[in-house]
Design a protein around this motif. Structure first.
Motif, PDB file in Angstrom:
ATOM      1  N   PRO A   1       0.823  -1.212   0.000  1.00  0.00           N
ATOM      2  CA  PRO A   1       0.000   0.000   0.000  1.00  0.00           C
ATOM      3  C   PRO A   1       0.857   1.261   0.000  1.00  0.00           C
ATOM      4  CG  PRO A   1      -0.214  -1.147   2.090  1.00  0.00           C
ATOM      5  CD  PRO A   1       0.532  -2.053   1.171  1.00  0.00           C
ATOM      6  N   GLY A   2       2.009   1.173   0.673  1.00  0.00           N
ATOM      7  CA  GLY A   2       2.885   2.341   0.699  1.00  0.00           C
ATOM      8  C   GLY A   2       3.344   2.725  -0.694  1.00  0.00           C
ATOM      9  N   ILE A   3       3.816   1.719  -1.433  1.00  0.00           N
ATOM     10  CA  ILE A   3       4.313   2.012  -2.779  1.00  0.00           C
ATOM     11  C   ILE A   3       3.193   2.533  -3.676  1.00  0.00           C
ATOM     12  CG2 ILE A   3       5.184   0.942  -4.875  1.00  0.00           C
ATOM     13  CD1 ILE A   3       6.884  -0.851  -3.113  1.00  0.00           C
ATOM     14  N   VAL A   4       2.061   1.857  -3.596  1.00  0.00           N
ATOM     15  CA  VAL A   4       0.965   2.265  -4.473  1.00  0.00           C
ATOM     16  C   VAL A   4       0.476   3.664  -4.096  1.00  0.00           C
ATOM     17  CG1 VAL A   4      -1.385   1.734  -5.159  1.00  0.00           C
ATOM     18  CG2 VAL A   4       0.306  -0.067  -5.037  1.00  0.00           C
ATOM     19  N   MET A   5       0.445   3.919  -2.796  1.00  0.00           N
ATOM     20  CA  MET A   5       0.053   5.263  -2.384  1.00  0.00           C
ATOM     21  C   MET A   5       1.067   6.273  -2.887  1.00  0.00           C
ATOM     22  SD  MET A   5      -0.750   6.508   1.420  1.00  0.00           S
ATOM     23  CE  MET A   5      -1.751   5.184   1.964  1.00  0.00           C
TER      24      MET A   5
ATOM     25  N   GLU B   1      -5.468   8.816   3.567  1.00  0.00           N
ATOM     26  CA  GLU B   1      -5.911   7.950   2.488  1.00  0.00           C
ATOM     27  C   GLU B   1      -6.539   6.680   3.063  1.00  0.00           C
ATOM     28  OE1 GLU B   1      -6.505   8.159  -0.567  1.00  0.00           O
ATOM     29  OE2 GLU B   1      -7.200   6.112  -0.352  1.00  0.00           O
ATOM     30  N   THR B   2      -7.661   6.301   2.510  1.00  0.00           N
ATOM     31  CA  THR B   2      -8.425   5.229   3.117  1.00  0.00           C
ATOM     32  C   THR B   2      -8.508   3.976   2.259  1.00  0.00           C
ATOM     33  OG1 THR B   2      -9.765   6.967   4.073  1.00  0.00           O
ATOM     34  CG2 THR B   2     -10.567   4.734   4.296  1.00  0.00           C
ATOM     35  N   MET B   3      -8.987   4.139   1.035  1.00  0.00           N
ATOM     36  CA  MET B   3      -9.361   2.946   0.290  1.00  0.00           C
ATOM     37  C   MET B   3      -8.163   2.051  -0.022  1.00  0.00           C
ATOM     38  SD  MET B   3     -12.408   3.186   0.496  1.00  0.00           S
ATOM     39  CE  MET B   3     -12.905   1.676  -0.316  1.00  0.00           C
ATOM     40  N   ILE B   4      -7.023   2.648  -0.318  1.00  0.00           N
ATOM     41  CA  ILE B   4      -5.867   1.818  -0.646  1.00  0.00           C
ATOM     42  C   ILE B   4      -5.532   0.913   0.535  1.00  0.00           C
ATOM     43  CG2 ILE B   4      -3.400   1.837  -1.121  1.00  0.00           C
ATOM     44  CD1 ILE B   4      -3.757   4.318  -2.713  1.00  0.00           C
ATOM     45  N   VAL B   5      -5.491   1.504   1.711  1.00  0.00           N
ATOM     46  CA  VAL B   5      -5.120   0.698   2.858  1.00  0.00           C
ATOM     47  C   VAL B   5      -6.244  -0.255   3.259  1.00  0.00           C
ATOM     48  CG1 VAL B   5      -3.274   2.048   3.846  1.00  0.00           C
ATOM     49  CG2 VAL B   5      -5.607   2.736   4.260  1.00  0.00           C
ATOM     50  N   VAL B   6      -7.495   0.196   3.109  1.00  0.00           N
ATOM     51  CA  VAL B   6      -8.589  -0.719   3.438  1.00  0.00           C
ATOM     52  C   VAL B   6      -8.471  -1.980   2.598  1.00  0.00           C
ATOM     53  CG1 VAL B   6     -11.062  -1.063   3.163  1.00  0.00           C
ATOM     54  CG2 VAL B   6     -10.231   0.963   4.310  1.00  0.00           C
ATOM     55  N   MET B   7      -8.124  -1.806   1.315  1.00  0.00           N
ATOM     56  CA  MET B   7      -8.081  -2.975   0.457  1.00  0.00           C
ATOM     57  C   MET B   7      -6.763  -3.734   0.552  1.00  0.00           C
ATOM     58  SD  MET B   7     -10.326  -1.719  -2.750  1.00  0.00           S
ATOM     59  CE  MET B   7     -10.634  -3.370  -3.350  1.00  0.00           C
ATOM     60  N   ALA B   8      -5.673  -3.020   0.825  1.00  0.00           N
ATOM     61  CA  ALA B   8      -4.396  -3.717   0.698  1.00  0.00           C
ATOM     62  C   ALA B   8      -3.627  -3.897   1.992  1.00  0.00           C
ATOM     63  CB  ALA B   8      -3.513  -2.982  -0.312  1.00  0.00           C
ATOM     64  N   ALA B   9      -3.862  -3.051   2.974  1.00  0.00           N
ATOM     65  CA  ALA B   9      -3.091  -3.236   4.202  1.00  0.00           C
ATOM     66  C   ALA B   9      -3.791  -4.276   5.067  1.00  0.00           C
ATOM     67  CB  ALA B   9      -2.968  -1.920   4.951  1.00  0.00           C
TER      68      ALA B   9
END
Ligand SMILES: Nc1ncnc2c1ncn2[C@@H]1O[C@H](COP(=O)(O)OP(=O)(O)OP(=O)(O)O)[C@@H](O)[C@H]1O
Ligand SMILES: Nc1ncnc2c1ncn2[C@@H]1O[C@H](COP(=O)(O)OP(=O)(O)OP(=O)(O)O)[C@@H](O)[C@H]1O
Ligand SMILES: [Mg+2]
Ligand SMILES: [Mg+2]
Lengths: 388, 417, 318, 261, 261
Positions: B268-272, B336-344
């Motif tokens: 998630p870090g990289i994608v964010m 940021e929410t959705m990236i981490v909700v889905m990937a973290a």
């Protein structure tokens, strides 16, 4: 006397190399971001393109009185588990609408069940060995095939993967965005005009400025909590409706619009304002007759980008309930609705594997819309980019 | 019936407004035709009339409605409409008397416009207040159950087992619950850090390339590319992080003999970071553009190479802008929410190893608000407390960024006489 | 007027796939406007449901757990006095792994020892030392303990803790039934609400196990195999009969005050409770709902369709 | 170019007395008094930063737009104090027009550039009236022949000199009493400059013109009166011939002979 | 101010021959030839837009930074063609420094402003050497006494005139052969202007100076040679006294007497 050219040039090699290295590094950074985009889009297309295809089968359907009562009997037993249940569901209605059907038997193309669809696409599925052989045979005879998936664009959500489409989510997104823009565009532009053209430079103004910059950075999910507490609980706006979604998103998009509008206003040279004041315009006349008309392209560009961002937003909408199940597209501001990203999100968590493909397909549609919007903004800007 | 009342009322009001405008203008024109010099033009008297009738009515209806809502009384629609109509007519009558040569209709309109614009500007303040109001009461309820200090400094996030509550043994469960938010914030900061490590070099590098090196064509081709990255919805990035990047990272880590969790913080870090690249690059682009060309020419004219010029002259001048852009990016990453909700992952984990699973504040907020928990439970309420603290953190970052900019501006005052 | 007959349903994301199926069927086969179904989580759903009896509150909330006493009391205090509870079936909770592995059998106690925060050793409770399955029992494979499971906010986790962990702890003297927590030192990994990702992870990480709902197992028959627990495989029959120990009931709650004012409510409930939907060969069972045993189903249908309200005492039974 | 210094000294168009102006703490005008005679061209000269533009902006209150500026003192016009609170600045600016250093046509058509202000002030009504007015103003500014065929092209499409004349036409169209010009030719080429100098001399028949210039030759060519500014004060104010030929002060002499500036 | 026109005509520092320059389609320099003599001050004068700055920028290839500019022709320096492809512009600019119209000190300390470029060019090494060099350059630019106590304050904290002298010091510190100045005093007050004019005369001992000015008095005061530009051509080039007192062309005469410009 200074050194000669040759002396100096000799010493320069190393410094020139350093410049070249910097240039290459920076170029690599840029290429890297382009590569990210390509990989990303490639991955999405790879996962999602098959959502635009749909398995169909050609079978005999007999419209008898019995099949009006028990639709399953309309097709031969061996196909019953292969044809979409949605097809059976429609048989009675169709027969009612078209009385001539009664008593006929027709060979027609019908939508296959998602497991068949997945099998045709070479994916994991729950078909039995026997069923697979049957389908293989049908494919050989040209009675089963993959065709362009119009259903995906013309229906709402469905629990049957083969019937699920994005239409109601798309409508929901459209309505939500209309509400968002209808609210945040005027308010944003008004705020920007106030700050840029009217406001005296005092504490209150600075407070507003800091506050707007801060809002631009507030986690979007907090806007969801705001929508829940203020719009739904306090003002009584119907939950899950495009109205409440739009209101919430408009507050979220507001800072972005304000900031970009201010930039657009600022790029209008003062000489135009002076000219207008010089002929006796009031402040408002200066703004409305001279400043706003020339800054409109800039304002629109910023707004389109803000709109694109609002369109892709999910987290606050989950909180205000815009993840409703919407089998029938509806076009009302106050009735429940869902939006594309929320649809994508809810499909992503369904057990049926066929929905994974739908998820990626939905993402592709969303991306296509957003890229179009962004392209429009870029075009607009390039076309009107003007230096005074 | 009620459904048609509102449109009908709006049409009525619009009609009244038009009539008022027309009356004001006619009357002013008549006065002027008599040869009397007027302070304002007929059209302005017309607008004044409209504002005084329909404008006032709209404002009063809105205020009444708001007052009723705040006091919690039912809204008597008919009376509101009636009041509006009365105010409009009254306003029209009164305003008509002001259509006279010595009345400044122009300044009156101007005043109303200014007032309306300031009102619009106030909405952003109200939004902030709204956010505070909507989290604060629940947050206070949470802090009445659990100490604020422990919440801020605790290292154990262990909301306890709610099944015990269900089983009617909640007393023992609540004593077990621990809401130390540090692991959540640590995860948030770790992911943010990774995102920044990706976004700042790449974003800044591309900005430098575009501003200082790229030929015009390349610039025009690549800017939209970056903007497309900016337009991708976060839920899509989340999908990408979870489905594509995470497994890739596990494979790569495995190749180096490292063990990575599938819900590692890295992906998630990289994608964010990828998501934030355009943000940094477009802001830095603006900042670099705003470094005056005279500085560049000054350096080049001394036989400074381009690389040295960028490093030693352009970048230092752009530093405040770049820092504030980065801080803005940091607060975006934090929220940021959705990236981490889905990937973290969802395991609160106080670790410095980005290959391990971690969770973030926003994930915790979303999951406790959409999960199966009972709504009055401390666990659910903790979402609001987390939201409040997150808000405070972004506010702090913003203030720091404002402060930094001022500080640097002072230091490197770029003066263009 | 037309508005009052639109049915609003909120609640659990676990029940959502089933409820949405019924909603779709209901919309397609009746003349009523399509009910609005929203996935809010059980807790969020009950909160909305219990907010009052107004027409803007939902008439039905789905839940993957029973309503809690405090929630019931909150309902009462908001004037939502009569609530009918409908049990629609079971959701088996499976303990599965990638099908490349040999099938495995686990006992509840083994699961407990692998996952509890504290385990009894020599009559005392110590922090869980087990890192590998073979540490627990040499007959188990020498695989690292790695389990993707639902987070603390999930009802699935509650059920798992109650039915596996707490149940196993009761047989351990050192515990005395006072089990509280799943370990948080790494082997148990909280995964998101998105069970698909767990399924995906299991395919990639063949060492790991996952805890999730039965429907995900059914949808991926070739990729996953479920561990048998106490020798029972999670088949619909075993779950339905209660032989498979880890399953929970799924519910929806009906606001009786809306029965007369929301036209679609009664037919919707009737459709949901019909055999066509929840019987062993009903539609919902094809998408993973485990049906109630025949007798229970009949009884439940009668009670629900006559809108018999529940009492506080029903909930306190636990 | 002919210059006629025989003007009616009695008719005073604007009269500043004891004018002080501060930008924040910096005093830019120091107790300045000066009368501007009707139907003359008055030039303001002086080294950079001496307050010429600042003074000019006082005359139609354009300094109101600079938040840090604070004015004290009187400027009388038509028996009213321009600086007083109840002076209507819109009415003032309608009577005291302004032309700026850099030509700044509105981003509208040539026609609109000229017709906008009169329409806004309700001086003209119908289309025909507007066309007539635009033609007259453009003729006055000596631009009509060059633009009559492209009235609906944007004003910004003209050359610099034409744009400046368009700005003059825009000011003239309102038929103001006074036209202020702040270095109107400094951004222009010699030929355009000559055209505009001609224009000033011609417009004097109908308007009072105050012009700031850094070009002494220009002042000598066009102005009836010239005022020499230095550090916010008027050092010398006299009819142009006298000022240039027999400067009374050392400073003015030094400046005029190019010893500095 | 004394001016010494008795210079050694034989030593040529820069020599442009048949120089043409286009900005896109617009030809800004037209087949221009001119020799710049070593250790003189050469002034370039002419109306706005005639190509003075453009020519100046040719001399150290600053036009390379303008994408639309295209140069043809020779500029010889030290036996090499400045315009040739294989001329290293960095080396060139090291030998031909430049001072701009608006002072543009780096956003660094005063010390760094001067020491930066020499350090980059490896002219100085240690701290002591740098300090010595900075002091010398600042003395050359007549700024030392004013700034010696605040060498570590930012260069931007100085007044405009001081900043301009700092920029001159910065250029001087590299000990180039030629220093180009583009209207170095046009943004400054009269006193700073005088200081800088003095400086030019003084620096001539060691450097060759080419200065663009729009102020003819300035040219007359400081320059040994003056070149009159008009529409991209050199109309007249001569020693300053001759040019100002007996201009050979009508255009130059008109310009010098202020008939336009
Ligand atoms: N907006 C402003 N804020 C602060 N100070 C200002 C402002 N405008 C001008 N000044 C200062 O006031 C003084 C007078 O400025 P003004 O522009 O009137 O001079 P000027 O005579 O017009 O000069 P120039 O010939 O350069 O146009 C100068 O010292 C200037 O720095
Ligand atoms: N970057 C550029 N792009 C295009 N045209 C240019 C550019 N710079 C200058 N020009 C044009 O080239 C011509 C010569 O310009 P230059 O700046 O050399 O004149 P100048 O003599 O220095 O004038 P000034 O006294 O106003 O500084 C002018 O017509 C100008 O418009
Ligand atoms: Mg000025
Ligand atoms: Mg120039």
């Amino acid at each position: 006397m200074a050194q000669s050219f040759d002396d100096i040039t000799k010493q320069l090699g190393k410094r020139h190399r350093r410049t070249r290295r910097l240039k290459l590094t920076c170029m690599a950074a840029m290429v890297l971001s382009a590569v990210f985009l390509v990989v990303f889009l490639g991955d999405m297309v790879n996962r999602g393109w098959s959502a635009f295809q749909q398995g169909r089968m050609q079978i005999e359907v007999s419209y008898t009185e019995q099949s009006q009562q028990m639709p399953l009997t309309a097709v031969d037993e061996q196909y019953r588990q292969l044809v979409s249940r949605g097809f059976f569901r429609q048989i009675p209605q169709r027969m009612e609408a078209d009385p001539e059907l009664l008593g006929t038997t027709r060979t027609q193309w019908v939508i296959a069940r998602s497991s068949v669809d997945q099998y045709l696409k070479g994916r994991e599925n729950s078909l039995s060995e026997q069923q697979r052989q049957l389908i293989d045979r049908m494919v050989e005879q040209g009675n089963a095939k993959l065709a362009f998936n119009t259903t995906f664009f013309t229906t709402g959500d469905s629990r049957m993967a083969e019937l699920a489409g994005i239409l109601s989510a798309a409508l929901g997104t459209l309505l939500t965005i209309i509400v968002t823009m209808a609210i945040c565009f005027p308010i944003g532009v008004m705020t920007a005009v106030y700050l840029e053209e009217f406001a005296p430079d005092n504490r209150f103004t600075r407070l507003i400025e800091v506050n707007i910059n801060n809002l631009a950075a507030v986690p979007s999910i907090l806007f969801g909590l705001l929508g829940l507490a203020i719009f739904i609980s306090f003002f009584g706006v119907p939950r899950s409706s495009p109205l409440v979604g739009g209101l919430t998103l408009s507050l979220m998009t507001l800072p972005m619009i304000i900031i970009s509008t201010r930039a657009a206003l600022r790029s209008v040279p003062d000489s135009i304002r002076h000219a207008a004041f010089g002929v006796g315009c009031t402040r408002w006349q200066v703004v409305s007759d001279h400043v706003l008309p020339v800054s409109i392209p800039g304002i629109l560009t910023g707004s389109i980008i803000g709109l694109a961002q609002a369109m892709g937003e999910t987290a606050p909408l989950i909180i205000v309930g815009m993840v409703a199940f919407m089998p029938d597209p509806s076009f009302s501001l106050t009735q429940a609705a869902t939006v594309l990203p929320a649809q994508v999100y809810s499909w992503a968590s369904l057990p049926n594997q066929a929905f994974q493909e739908k998820t990626a397909g939905g993402i592709l549609v969303l991306l296509a819309v957003l890229i179009t919007l962004n392209a429009a903004a870029v075009l607009l800007r390039n076309r009107f980019e003007r230096r005074w | 019936m009620l459904d048609y009342l509102l449109p009908a009322f709006i049409v009525l009001m619009a009609g009244l407004g038009t009539i008022a405008f027309w009356m004001g203008r006619q009357r002013a024109a008549r006065v002027r035709a008599e040869g009397t010099a007027m302070r304002s033009q007929p059209g302005q008297y017309g607008w004044f009339m409209s504002l005084a009738s329909v404008g006032a009515a709209t404002a009063i209806i809105f205020l009444c409605w708001l007052a009723l809502l705040i006091t919690g009384s039912p809204v008597p629609l008919y009376s509101l409409y009636f009041i509006g109509l009365a105010v409009a007519l009254l306003g029209m009558g009164l305003a008509l008397r002001y259509v006279r040569p010595d009345f400044h209709a122009r300044s009156a309109i101007e005043g109303v416009i200014r007032f309306m614009l300031a009102g619009a500007a106030l909405i952003s303040i109200l939004t902030t207040l709204g956010i505070l109001v909507s989290v604060i009461s629940e947050a206070i309820r949470f802090f009445s159950m659990y100490s604020f200090w422990d919440f801020i400094t605790g290292t154990q996030w262990n909301p306890g087992a709610s099944f015990l509550e269900a089983a009617g043994r909640s007393s023992s469960a609540s004593s077990q619950a621990q809401f130390g938010s540090l692991p959540l914030f640590a995860g948030t900061f770790m992911i943010t850090l990774i995102a920044m490590l990706v976004a700042i070099p790449v974003g800044l590098g591309s900005a430098i390339y575009m501003v200082e090196f790229a030929p015009r064509g390349v610039r025009q081709a690549f800017k939209p590319v970056l903007e497309i990255l900016a337009g991708i919805p976060t839920v899509v990035y989340g999908f990408f992080a979870a489905i594509t990047v995470s497994p890739l990272i596990v494979d790569i880590a495995g190749f180096f003999g490292l063990e990575a969790s599938y819900t590692n913080a890295l992906s998630p870090g990289i994608v964010m970071g990828i998501m934030i690249i355009p943000f940094i690059s477009s802001l830095s682009d603006d900042v670099l553009h705003s470094v005056p060309n005279s500085l560049r020419q000054g350096a080049l004219a001394l036989g400074i190479t381009k690389g040295e010029m960028i490093r030693n002259v352009v970048l230092p001048s752009a530093t405040p802008g770049i820092i504030s852009a980065s801080l803005l990016a940091v607060s975006r990453a934090l929220g940021e929410t959705m990236i981490v909700v889905m990937a973290a992952g969802m395991s609160p984990n106080l670790t410095a190893n980005p290959l391990e699973t971690m969770t973030t504040v926003t994930v915790s907020i979303v999951s406790s608000l959409t999960g199966d928990l009972s709504f009055g439970s401390a666990h659910t309420l903790s979402a609001f407390a987390l939201g409040l603290v997150l808000f405070a953190v972004t506010l702090l970052l913003n203030l720091v960024s404002v402060f930094m900019i001022n500080h640097f501006r002072e230091k490197y005052r770029l003066n263009t006489i | 007027s037309s508005n009052s007959s639109q049915l609003r349903i909120v609640g659990s994301s676990t029940v959502y796939p089933f409820a949405s199926y019924v909603v779709e069927e209901f919309a397609a086969t009746t003349q009523y406007p399509t009910p609005v179904l929203e996935s809010t989580g059980s807790g969020g759903g009950i909160k909305l449901f219990c907010a009052g009896t107004g027409m803007d509150t939902p008439s039905i909330t789905n839940a993957s757990r029973r309503m809690k006493v405090e929630e019931f009391e909150r309902c009462q205090s908001n004037g939502v006095n009569e609530i009918t509870e409908a049990t629609i079936g079971y959701d088996g909770i499976v303990f599965a792994e990638s099908s490349v592995n040999e099938p495995i059998n686990l006992t509840r106690e083994q699961l407990f020892l692998a996952l509890a925060a504290q385990v009894p050793q020599d009559g005392e409770l110590v922090a869980n030392p087990y890192q590998s399955w073979s540490d627990i029992d040499s007959s188990l494979p020498d695989r690292e303990i790695e389990v993707y499971g639902p987070p603390t906010t999930s009802g699935t986790r509650d059920a798992f803790e109650e039915l596996v962990m707490a149940a196993a702890s009761e047989e351990m003297s050192a515990y005395g039934g006072e089990y509280t927590d799943i370990r948080s030192d790494g082997p148990y990994i909280d995964a998101g609400e998105n069970d698909n990702l767990i399924v995906q992870r299991l395919q990639e990480n063949q060492n790991a196990f996952g805890i999730f709902g039965y429907s995900f197992l059914e949808e991926n028959p070739n990729a996953l195999t479920a561990a048998t627990i106490n020798g029972e495989a999670p088949t619909p029959e075993a779950i339905s009969s209660g032989d498979y120990p880890v399953s929970r009931s799924l519910f929806f709650y009906v606001k009786d005050a809306h029965v007369d004012s929301v036209d679609a409510l009664r037919p919707y409930v009737e459709l949901f409770m019909s055999d066509q939907m929840i019987a062993p060969n009903g539609y919902l069972s094809t998408i993973g709902l485990i049906p109630l045993p025949e007798s229970l189903r009949q009884q439940e249908r009668e009670e629900v369709t006559s809108f018999t309200p529940i009492e506080l005492s029903d909930l306190q039974e636990g | 170019m002919t210059r006629n210094t025989k003007v009616d000294h009695d008719s005073i168009s604007l009269s500043a007395s004891d004018l002080n102006l501060w930008y924040g703490d910096h005093q830019a005008l120091k107790s300045l008094s000066m009368k501007v005679y009707a139907n003359t061209v008055t030039a303001l000269i002086g080294p950079s930063g001496c307050g010429k533009s600042t003074f000019l902006r006082c005359l139609n209150r354009m300094n109101d737009l600079i938040p840090s500026a604070r004015v004290e003192g009187n400027i009388e016009m038509d028996g009213r104090n321009v600086n007083s609170k109840d002076m209507d600045v819109v009415a003032l600016r309608r009577r005291v027009g302004m032309v700026f250093q850099n030509p700044n046509p509105f981003p509208k058509s040539i026609f609109e550039n000229v017709a906008y202000a009169p329409r806004m002030h309700d001086i003209v009504g119908g289309r025909a009236e507007q066309e007539e007015l635009v033609e007259k103003a453009l003729r006055d500014a000596g631009l009509w022949d060059e633009v009559k065929d492209k009235l609906h092209q944007p004003g910004t499409s003209l050359s610099g000199g034409q744009q400046q004349r368009l700005c003059i036409a825009r000011a003239v169209a309102l038929r103001p009493d006074v036209i202020l010009m702040d270095e109107p030719t400094s951004a222009l080429d010699p030929i355009s400059t000559a055209t505009i100098e001609d224009l000033m001399v011609r417009l004097r028949e109908e308007f009072t013109i105050v012009v700031v210039t850094h070009n002494m030759q220009q002042a000598a060519r066009v102005a009836d009166y010239t005022s020499f500014f230095h550090l916010g004060e008027i050092i010398e104010y006299n009819d142009t011939t006298t000022l240039f030929e027999k400067p009374a002060t050392r400073k003015a002499e030094d400046y005029i002979t190019g010893r500095y500036g």
